[in-house]
Design an enzyme around this catalytic site. Structure first.
Site, mmCIF file in Angstrom:
data_model
loop_
_atom_site.group_PDB
_atom_site.id
_atom_site.type_symbol
_atom_site.label_atom_id
_atom_site.label_comp_id
_atom_site.label_asym_id
_atom_site.label_seq_id
_atom_site.Cartn_x
_atom_site.Cartn_y
_atom_site.Cartn_z
ATOM 1 N N GLY A 99 0.839 -1.190 0.000
ATOM 2 C CA GLY A 99 0.000 0.000 0.000
ATOM 3 C C GLY A 99 0.871 1.236 0.000
ATOM 4 N N CYS A 177 2.484 1.234 6.040
ATOM 5 C CA CYS A 177 2.470 2.631 6.490
ATOM 6 C C CYS A 177 1.081 3.246 6.326
ATOM 7 C CB CYS A 177 3.485 3.440 5.695
ATOM 8 S SG CYS A 177 5.188 2.851 5.863
ATOM 9 N N ASP A 180 -5.392 1.514 5.688
ATOM 10 C CA ASP A 180 -6.809 1.815 5.906
ATOM 11 C C ASP A 180 -7.230 1.257 7.264
ATOM 12 O OD1 ASP A 180 -9.557 2.077 5.860
ATOM 13 O OD2 ASP A 180 -9.759 1.447 3.772
ATOM 14 N N THR A 255 6.760 9.440 4.237
ATOM 15 C CA THR A 255 5.519 9.181 3.520
ATOM 16 C C THR A 255 4.658 10.433 3.454
ATOM 17 O OG1 THR A 255 4.244 8.500 5.463
ATOM 18 C CG2 THR A 255 5.556 6.804 4.368
ATOM 19 N N GLU A 257 1.458 10.565 3.788
ATOM 20 C CA GLU A 257 0.495 10.529 4.890
ATOM 21 C C GLU A 257 1.160 10.959 6.194
ATOM 22 O OE1 GLU A 257 -3.342 10.201 6.219
ATOM 23 O OE2 GLU A 257 -2.627 9.885 4.162
#
EC number: 2.1.1.33
Length: 282
Positions: A99, A177, A180, A255, A257
């Protein structure tokens, strides 16, 4: 918010141009500056690759995958490490970012782990396209230094097809990392860390290999820690190890996010687990 006709037209034209460039350069061995190309390729712009934050892993996404690891053609993803004389790869993928999102972790790991082939797996179409375009630009712009040849991405569902890509004990590191969180209890079966999936991860990880996890959701962090603690083939690594491992530092900050969480001054919960030896049969 819906797009105006002009915005939609610009997005369509941008994607079409990038797709043409991707088809031309995706599988090219970029060792030197390419002829008939400008010296620099622009990095892709995320606004033209927008897609939902998550995707249903149980849906039929019409994915392509090999029947077994032996049938996977890695030369298309890592042409720099393909020996045409022997028709073999000189290295195997040993690091997987499950992901991978927009590829920020892979880009940073590329320099930290220059001897490793690193693969990002991403299920969303446009996000995968973005990472492909990003890697093409990075490889082209750093052709003289031969950088970023050791990273690539493929569109795949790790929850279904991981053993189709990787042999037993092939991987040294696996990164999860900001996955969801699937907040609803009935959706917990779709979380990327479950008892069943951990057994698959243990299969593709070598003894001593490490699973890295990070999330800004405490409930998900506790869930992942609980399931990894319960699995007989994983042992949690302590804070001292986390402080000394450079990949943990990169995972916290590289990352997209993670950067978003930092801007909002949110928490980041990290846990890493080492793959234990298989128990001896009595």
């Amino acid at each position: 918010m819906s797009l105006t006709d002009d915005q939609a037209s610009k997005r369509q034209a941008y994607r079409a141009a990038k797709e043409a460039n991707r088809k031309e350069l995706k599988h090219v061995k970029i060792d030197d500056a390419l002829p008939n190309k400008s010296s620099e390729l622009d990095l892709p712009k995320k606004k033209f690759y927008r897609q939902r934050a998550h995707s249903n892993p149980f849906s039929d996404h019409q994915l392509e995958y090999p029947l077994s690891p032996a049938e996977m053609d890695w030369s298309k993803l890592y042409p720099h490490y393909y020996d045409a004389a022997t028709n073999t790869m000189t290295k195997k993928v040993t690091v997987a970012d499950i992901g991978c999102g927009y590829g920020g972790l892979m880009v940073e790991l590329s320099r930290e782990l220059p001897e490793n082939l690193i693969l990002g797996m991403e299920i969303r179409v446009q996000v995968t396209n973005y990472v492909e375009d990003r890697i093409i630009a990075l490889r082209t712009n750093h052709a003289a230094q031969k950088e970023y040849q050791n990273i690539n991405v493929l569109r795949g569902n790790a929850m279904k097809f991981l053993p189709n890509f990787f042999e037993k004990s092939q991987l040294e590191k696996m990164f999860f990392c900001f996955p969801d969180p699937h907040f609803k209890q009935r959706k917990h079966k779709a979380r990327i860390i479950t008892n069943t999936l951990l057994s698959e991860y243990a299969y593709v990880l070598k003894e001593g290999g490490v699973i890295y996890t990070i999330t800004d959701v405490l409930d998900l962090h506790n869930w992942m820690v609980e399931h990894l603690n319960m699995h007989p083939l994983f042992d949690r690594l302590g804070d001292e190890w986390l402080d000394q491992d450079p990949c943990v530092r990169i995972m916290r900050h590289a990352t997209e996010e993670g950067k978003k969480v930092a801007r909002k001054q949110g928490d980041k919960f990290v846990a890493c687990f080492r793959r234990l030896p298989n128990p001896e049969l009595v």
